[in-house]
Design a protein around this motif. Structure first.
Motif, PDB file in Angstrom:
ATOM      1  N   THR A  51      35.760  -3.899  24.104  1.00 32.53           N
ATOM      2  CA  THR A  51      36.266  -3.538  22.767  1.00 32.53           C
ATOM      3  C   THR A  51      36.591  -2.040  22.718  1.00 32.53           C
ATOM      4  O   THR A  51      37.576  -1.649  22.092  1.00 32.53           O
ATOM      5  CB  THR A  51      35.242  -3.919  21.680  1.00 32.53           C
ATOM      6  OG1 THR A  51      33.924  -3.622  22.138  1.00 32.53           O
ATOM      7  CG2 THR A  51      35.329  -5.390  21.344  1.00 32.53           C
ATOM      8  N   GLY A  52      35.803  -1.222  23.446  1.00 36.40           N
ATOM      9  CA  GLY A  52      36.076   0.227  23.457  1.00 36.40           C
ATOM     10  C   GLY A  52      37.450   0.502  24.072  1.00 36.40           C
ATOM     11  O   GLY A  52      38.227   1.304  23.556  1.00 36.40           O
ATOM     12  N   LEU A  99      40.219  -0.531  21.742  1.00 33.28           N
ATOM     13  CA  LEU A  99      40.356   0.437  20.643  1.00 33.28           C
ATOM     14  C   LEU A  99      41.048   1.709  21.120  1.00 33.28           C
ATOM     15  O   LEU A  99      41.922   2.242  20.433  1.00 33.28           O
ATOM     16  CB  LEU A  99      38.970   0.770  20.062  1.00 33.28           C
ATOM     17  CG  LEU A  99      38.313  -0.353  19.256  1.00 33.28           C
ATOM     18  CD1 LEU A  99      36.840  -0.043  18.980  1.00 33.28           C
ATOM     19  CD2 LEU A  99      39.045  -0.548  17.930  1.00 33.28           C
ATOM     20  N   ARG A 100      40.700   2.168  22.338  1.00 33.20           N
ATOM     21  CA  ARG A 100      41.347   3.390  22.852  1.00 33.20           C
ATOM     22  C   ARG A 100      42.846   3.167  23.053  1.00 33.20           C
ATOM     23  O   ARG A 100      43.656   4.059  22.838  1.00 33.20           O
ATOM     24  CB  ARG A 100      40.676   3.858  24.147  1.00 33.20           C
ATOM     25  CG  ARG A 100      39.374   4.631  23.892  1.00 33.20           C
ATOM     26  CD  ARG A 100      38.802   5.250  25.143  1.00 33.20           C
ATOM     27  NE  ARG A 100      38.210   4.273  26.029  1.00 33.20           N
ATOM     28  CZ  ARG A 100      36.998   3.732  25.862  1.00 33.20           C
ATOM     29  NH1 ARG A 100      36.241   4.111  24.857  1.00 33.20           N
ATOM     30  NH2 ARG A 100      36.525   2.839  26.707  1.00 33.20           N
ATOM     31  N   ILE A 130      35.364   6.450  15.547  1.00 27.71           N
ATOM     32  CA  ILE A 130      34.957   6.640  16.947  1.00 27.71           C
ATOM     33  C   ILE A 130      34.677   8.113  17.232  1.00 27.71           C
ATOM     34  O   ILE A 130      33.700   8.449  17.901  1.00 27.71           O
ATOM     35  CB  ILE A 130      36.053   6.100  17.896  1.00 27.71           C
ATOM     36  CG1 ILE A 130      36.143   4.579  17.743  1.00 27.71           C
ATOM     37  CG2 ILE A 130      35.790   6.499  19.344  1.00 27.71           C
ATOM     38  CD1 ILE A 130      37.242   3.920  18.555  1.00 27.71           C
ATOM     39  N   GLU A 166      30.359   6.795  15.386  1.00 24.39           N
ATOM     40  CA  GLU A 166      29.853   5.623  14.649  1.00 24.39           C
ATOM     41  C   GLU A 166      30.459   4.342  15.203  1.00 24.39           C
ATOM     42  O   GLU A 166      31.473   4.381  15.903  1.00 24.39           O
ATOM     43  CB  GLU A 166      30.263   5.724  13.170  1.00 24.39           C
ATOM     44  CG  GLU A 166      29.556   6.818  12.425  1.00 24.39           C
ATOM     45  CD  GLU A 166      30.154   7.022  11.035  1.00 24.39           C
ATOM     46  OE1 GLU A 166      30.710   6.071  10.471  1.00 24.39           O
ATOM     47  OE2 GLU A 166      30.061   8.156  10.548  1.00 24.39           O
ATOM     48  N   VAL A 195      32.625   0.997  14.677  1.00 22.28           N
ATOM     49  CA  VAL A 195      33.651   0.527  13.743  1.00 22.28           C
ATOM     50  C   VAL A 195      33.158  -0.783  13.116  1.00 22.28           C
ATOM     51  O   VAL A 195      32.195  -1.393  13.595  1.00 22.28           O
ATOM     52  CB  VAL A 195      35.035   0.354  14.428  1.00 22.28           C
ATOM     53  CG1 VAL A 195      35.478   1.626  15.117  1.00 22.28           C
ATOM     54  CG2 VAL A 195      35.029  -0.782  15.414  1.00 22.28           C
ATOM     55  N   ILE A 218      36.389  -5.400  14.514  1.00 23.89           N
ATOM     56  CA  ILE A 218      36.120  -5.886  15.877  1.00 23.89           C
ATOM     57  C   ILE A 218      36.577  -7.341  16.007  1.00 23.89           C
ATOM     58  O   ILE A 218      37.238  -7.711  16.975  1.00 23.89           O
ATOM     59  CB  ILE A 218      34.614  -5.735  16.215  1.00 23.89           C
ATOM     60  CG1 ILE A 218      34.259  -4.252  16.369  1.00 23.89           C
ATOM     61  CG2 ILE A 218      34.244  -6.511  17.484  1.00 23.89           C
ATOM     62  CD1 ILE A 218      34.956  -3.518  17.496  1.00 23.89           C
ATOM     63  N   GLY A 220      30.524  -3.849  25.938  1.00 29.72           N
ATOM     64  CA  GLY A 220      30.483  -3.122  24.670  1.00 29.72           C
ATOM     65  C   GLY A 220      30.618  -4.034  23.461  1.00 29.72           C
ATOM     66  O   GLY A 220      30.876  -3.577  22.347  1.00 29.72           O
ATOM     67  N   ARG A 263      27.958  -5.738  19.606  1.00 31.51           N
ATOM     68  CA  ARG A 263      27.210  -4.501  19.420  1.00 31.51           C
ATOM     69  C   ARG A 263      26.381  -4.498  18.142  1.00 31.51           C
ATOM     70  O   ARG A 263      25.689  -3.519  17.867  1.00 31.51           O
ATOM     71  CB  ARG A 263      28.228  -3.374  19.336  1.00 31.51           C
ATOM     72  CG  ARG A 263      27.800  -2.085  19.988  1.00 31.51           C
ATOM     73  CD  ARG A 263      28.770  -1.597  20.907  1.00 31.51           C
ATOM     74  NE  ARG A 263      28.960  -0.229  21.112  1.00 31.51           N
ATOM     75  CZ  ARG A 263      29.853   0.178  22.001  1.00 31.51           C
ATOM     76  NH1 ARG A 263      30.565  -0.697  22.678  1.00 31.51           N
ATOM     77  NH2 ARG A 263      30.023   1.440  22.214  1.00 31.51           N
ATOM     78  N   GLN A 287      27.984  -9.354  14.992  1.00 25.19           N
ATOM     79  CA  GLN A 287      28.945  -9.669  16.069  1.00 25.19           C
ATOM     80  C   GLN A 287      28.384 -10.731  17.017  1.00 25.19           C
ATOM     81  O   GLN A 287      29.105 -11.617  17.470  1.00 25.19           O
ATOM     82  CB  GLN A 287      29.296  -8.405  16.863  1.00 25.19           C
ATOM     83  CG  GLN A 287      30.117  -7.396  16.072  1.00 25.19           C
ATOM     84  CD  GLN A 287      30.389  -6.118  16.851  1.00 25.19           C
ATOM     85  OE1 GLN A 287      30.320  -6.079  18.076  1.00 25.19           O
ATOM     86  NE2 GLN A 287      30.709  -5.046  16.147  1.00 25.19           N
ATOM     87  N   ARG A 333      37.203  12.044  27.296  1.00 26.39           N
ATOM     88  CA  ARG A 333      37.066  11.226  26.091  1.00 26.39           C
ATOM     89  C   ARG A 333      36.592  12.097  24.936  1.00 26.39           C
ATOM     90  O   ARG A 333      35.630  12.844  25.078  1.00 26.39           O
ATOM     91  CB  ARG A 333      36.051  10.096  26.343  1.00 26.39           C
ATOM     92  CG  ARG A 333      36.720   8.808  26.738  1.00 26.39           C
ATOM     93  CD  ARG A 333      35.712   7.764  27.078  1.00 26.39           C
ATOM     94  NE  ARG A 333      34.863   7.375  25.942  1.00 26.39           N
ATOM     95  CZ  ARG A 333      34.133   6.288  25.933  1.00 26.39           C
ATOM     96  NH1 ARG A 333      34.131   5.473  26.973  1.00 26.39           N
ATOM     97  NH2 ARG A 333      33.368   5.990  24.901  1.00 26.39           N
TER      98      ARG A 333
END
Ligand code: AMP
Length: 202
Positions: A36-37, A40-41, A58, A62, A64, A69, A90, A93, A97, A138
């Motif tokens: 998921t990270g 998102l990136r 991010i 925190e 999201v 998600i 990831g 989380r 979820q 990052r």
């Protein structure tokens, strides 16, 4: 009808080595990787509406929202259900979820095989993340944001372990050592819960 897939969720605090081990695992067991990270990136890099909403959160370290998600994972999971298996990095989380993932997989006639937690001492985690910040640049790998991400992990993500413990699917692996040492431990554990034919010499 139940589908026999190898579905693994990698668990552990930021810096535990989930990304590194994931790359080796997807290759060895031919799993479809879902981070998921990473998604998102990519959304942030493409400056999509979703990416822009996630970026602010991010960058503060925190998590999201669970809604956001599921917006990004729901369809992706449904599409992959004819494959050999899935590797979640990831995700999940939060307990919400985890419950959502259980429901989604059971509707499709499959389930999570195991959650593997990489255990690494705190000082080593911080050292690894600061090293990674130099290599990958990052924006959420600064000391303050790392601290906040650790807090989010303790408050919201650690309870996910209890959820999978209660289902008998939670396993810990010592994540301290070389990449191949840790990979050896991870694969021995996977094959103890899900007998697979080894397809590579790793
Ligand atoms: P990661 O690459 O997995 O360390 O994720 C980087 C950041 O993306 C996290 O610090 C969160 O802000 C966000 N993120 C990634 N996956 C999730 C998730 N499953 N739930 C909530 N936030 C997430």
């Amino acid at each position: 009808m139940s589908i026999n897939m190898l579905n693994i969720a990698l668990f552990g605090p930021p810096g535990a080595g989930k990304g590194t081990q994931s790359k080796l695992l997807q290759e060895k067991y031919q799993l479809t990787y879902l981070s998921t990270g990473e998604i998102l990136r990519k959304e942030i890099a493409e400056k999509t509406e979703l990416g822009m909403a996630a970026k602010k959160i991010i960058d503060r370290g925190e998590l999201v929202s669970d809604e956001l998600i599921f917006e990004i994972v729901g369809k992706r999971i449904s599409k992959c259900l004819r494959n050999k298996g899935m590797l979640f990095d990831g995700f999940p989380r939060t307990v919400v979820q985890a419950e959502g993932l259980e429901k989604l997989l059971s509707q499709k006639g499959t389930s999570l095989t195991c959650m593997l937690s990489l255990e690494v001492p705190q000082e080593e985690l911080i050292k690894r993340m600061l090293e990674r910040s130099k290599l990958e640049g990052r924006s959420d790998d600064t000391p303050d944001v790392i601290n906040f991400r650790m807090q989010e992990y303790k408050n919201k993500t650690a309870p996910v372990a209890c959820f999978y413990k209660s289902l008998g699917k939670y396993h810990t692996v010592d994540g301290f050592g070389t990449i191949s040492e840790v990979f050896g431990r991870v694969t021995r554990l996977i094959e103890s819960v899900y007998p697979v034919e080894s397809s590579s010499g790793l």
